[in-house]
Design an enzyme around this catalytic site. Structure first.
Site, PDB file in Angstrom:
ATOM      1  CE  LYS A  92      -3.675  -2.292   2.662  1.00  0.00           C
ATOM      2  NZ  LYS A  92      -4.129  -3.044   1.485  1.00  0.00           N
TER       3      LYS A  92
ATOM      4  CB  THR B 276       8.631  -4.235   2.516  1.00  0.00           C
ATOM      5  OG1 THR B 276       7.809  -5.027   3.366  1.00  0.00           O
ATOM      6  CG2 THR B 276       8.339  -4.572   1.062  1.00  0.00           C
TER       7      THR B 276
ATOM      8  CE  LYS C  73      10.805  -4.163   6.921  1.00  0.00           C
ATOM      9  NZ  LYS C  73       9.902  -3.863   8.037  1.00  0.00           N
TER      10      LYS C  73
ATOM     11  CB  ALA D 185      17.157 -18.520  24.532  1.00  0.00           C
ATOM     12  CE  LYS D 186      14.406 -15.292  17.886  1.00  0.00           C
ATOM     13  NZ  LYS D 186      13.558 -15.839  16.789  1.00  0.00           N
TER      14      LYS D 186
ATOM     15  CG  MET E 115       3.584  -4.717  15.353  1.00  0.00           C
ATOM     16  SD  MET E 115       5.337  -4.878  15.030  1.00  0.00           S
ATOM     17  CE  MET E 115       5.995  -4.213  16.547  1.00  0.00           C
TER      18      MET E 115
ATOM     19  N   GLY F  76      -2.438  -3.083  12.901  1.00  0.00           N
ATOM     20  CA  GLY F  76      -1.223  -2.354  12.564  1.00  0.00           C
ATOM     21  C   GLY F  76      -1.330  -1.469  11.329  1.00  0.00           C
TER      22      GLY F  76
HETATM   23  P1  ATR Z   1       9.931 -10.633  12.214  1.00  0.00           P
HETATM   24  O1  ATR Z   1      10.982  -9.903  11.462  1.00  0.00           O
HETATM   25  O2  ATR Z   1       8.549 -10.530  11.631  1.00  0.00           O
HETATM   26  O3  ATR Z   1       9.939 -10.325  13.671  1.00  0.00           O
HETATM   27  P2  ATR Z   1      11.279 -13.103  12.811  1.00  0.00           P
HETATM   28  O4  ATR Z   1      12.534 -12.365  13.097  1.00  0.00           O
HETATM   29  O5  ATR Z   1      11.315 -14.387  12.070  1.00  0.00           O
HETATM   30  O6  ATR Z   1      10.266 -12.192  12.008  1.00  0.00           O
HETATM   31  O7  ATR Z   1      10.526 -13.322  14.219  1.00  0.00           O
HETATM   32  C1  ATR Z   1       9.293 -13.939  14.290  1.00  0.00           C
HETATM   33  C2  ATR Z   1       8.774 -13.823  15.721  1.00  0.00           C
HETATM   34  O8  ATR Z   1       7.456 -14.357  15.787  1.00  0.00           O
HETATM   35  C3  ATR Z   1       9.581 -14.596  16.728  1.00  0.00           C
HETATM   36  O9  ATR Z   1       9.497 -13.953  17.988  1.00  0.00           O
HETATM   37  C4  ATR Z   1       8.843 -15.938  16.756  1.00  0.00           C
HETATM   38  O10 ATR Z   1       9.032 -16.702  17.928  1.00  0.00           O
HETATM   39  P3  ATR Z   1      10.319 -17.704  18.052  1.00  0.00           P
HETATM   40  O11 ATR Z   1      11.488 -16.838  18.334  1.00  0.00           O
HETATM   41  O12 ATR Z   1       9.966 -18.600  19.171  1.00  0.00           O
HETATM   42  O13 ATR Z   1      10.416 -18.401  16.717  1.00  0.00           O
HETATM   43  C5  ATR Z   1       7.425 -15.443  16.702  1.00  0.00           C
HETATM   44  N1  ATR Z   1       6.448 -16.435  16.217  1.00  0.00           N
HETATM   45  C6  ATR Z   1       6.302 -16.882  14.962  1.00  0.00           C
HETATM   46  N2  ATR Z   1       5.276 -17.751  14.887  1.00  0.00           N
HETATM   47  C7  ATR Z   1       4.761 -17.833  16.139  1.00  0.00           C
HETATM   48  C8  ATR Z   1       3.669 -18.559  16.724  1.00  0.00           C
HETATM   49  N3  ATR Z   1       2.930 -19.391  16.001  1.00  0.00           N
HETATM   50  N4  ATR Z   1       3.421 -18.385  18.051  1.00  0.00           N
HETATM   51  C9  ATR Z   1       4.203 -17.569  18.787  1.00  0.00           C
HETATM   52  N5  ATR Z   1       5.237 -16.867  18.299  1.00  0.00           N
HETATM   53  C10 ATR Z   1       5.505 -16.996  16.994  1.00  0.00           C
END
Ligand code: ATR
Length: 280
Positions: free
Chosen positions: A16, A62, A66, A155-156, A220, A243
């Site tokens: 968009k 996008t 990025k 951990a993240k 978002m 978002g």
């Molecule tokens: P982005 O740039 O959109 O943040 P990313 O860096 O791949 O993409 O991060 C995705 C985020 O969504 C992570 O926090 C991921 O959790 P994990 O670190 O445990 O993978 C989270 N995520 C993705 N699918 C999910 C789900 N079904 N339930 C909960 N968290 C999810």
């Protein structure tokens, strides 16, 4: 002659951004022309270099480029360096400048369009990927009382807390994180869903007690219908928002970075919301 900008992504046909920036150009009277570019996977940089050589002034970046945009930039704004990702490139005499306007876009949507002040607020951030990392510093800048990060992979969340602990201390924000089970309970003022869960209709883990009648639950993501996270929050009595406003406000901030003129995001958001509702 208008100055040329574009959004680059893959896929990009549904973006968009060209529509939003066209509205901003009309609103501000800036001589801006804004297109869309399909970036070839594995061929991002040559495409950007071609655009620069042909006189292009800036790009929005996008998915999935990025991180590549971050690597390509000759210099980075502090917020782009902290985010580790770039969504705005500006081309000038000093080379390629990388910026990240996503976090400010989120904060402006919450505070200006939705009217919820983050000052003194208890905020819960769900997710610890790129989208979450990009909003941490802009949230600190609004002086909340506390920011808690919850992630499926705890951990993240811990890593993000380690990375931004000095900034939290400087801003005087209580800052912690971990798994959904390990964090402070009770209703939060604002919960931001920065997980990719809404893409596949997955609800991120979060205790029901986090949602109260005064909670703003912000996803978002956006779509013609409320996301599963928004539906869940509404059922628990919280106020839910998508978002779409963040999309408009990050664009407004990019426009400001390029042109030094700040468009009125709220007006464009109302128009975009109407056109989305008409399609639903
Ligand atoms: P982005 O740039 O959109 O943040 P990313 O860096 O791949 O993409 O991060 C995705 C985020 O969504 C992570 O926090 C991921 O959790 P994990 O670190 O445990 O993978 C989270 N995520 C993705 N699918 C999910 C789900 N079904 N339930 C909960 N968290 C999810």
């Amino acid at each position: 002659m208008k100055d040329r900008y574009a959004v680059i992504g893959n896929p990009v046909e549904h973006s968009k951004s060209p529509w939003i920036h066209a509205r901003f150009a009309v609103q501000t009277g800036e001589p801006v022309e804004y297109g869309r570019m399909l970036g070839p996977l594995g061929g991002f940089e040559p495409e950007v270099r071609r655009f620069i050589a042909s006189g292009g002034r800036g790009l929005n970046v996008t998915v999935p480029f990025k991180l590549e945009a971050h690597a390509l930039a000759d210099s980075l704004s502090p917020r782009a360096a902290a985010a580790g990702a770039v969504n705005t490139l500006a081309f000038g005499p000093d080379g390629v400048r990388g910026d990240n306007t996503d976090g400010v876009g989120l904060v402006r949507d919450i505070e200006v369009n939705l009217g919820v002040s983050l000052k003194g607020a208890r905020i819960l951030l769900l997710g610890a990927g790129g989208a979450a990392r990009g909003v941490v510093l802009p949230i600190f800048e609004r002086a909340p009382a506390a920011l808690t990060i919850v992630n499926r992979t705890a951990a993240k969340a811990d890593q993000l807390v380690d990375q931004f602990a000095p900034n939290a201390a400087e801003a005087g924000v209580r800052f912690s994180g971990g798994s959904a089970a390990s964090v402070e309970g009770g209703a939060y003022d604002v919960i931001v869903n920065a997980t990719a869960g809404s893409l596949d209709a997955a609800l991120p883990e979060c205790d029901d007690s986090a949602f109260g009648p005064a909670t703003l639950a912000y996803d978002m993501m956006y779509g013609a219908q409320p996301t599963v996270f928004m539906q869940h929050a509404s059922r628990l009595g919280a106020r839910a928002a998508d978002g779409l406003g963040m999309l408009v406000e990050q664009a407004a901030e990019s426009f400001f970075v390029w042109r030094g003129v700040r468009p009125d995001g709220g007006a464009v958001l109302r128009e975009l919301r109407q056109s989305l509702a008409a399609k639903a």
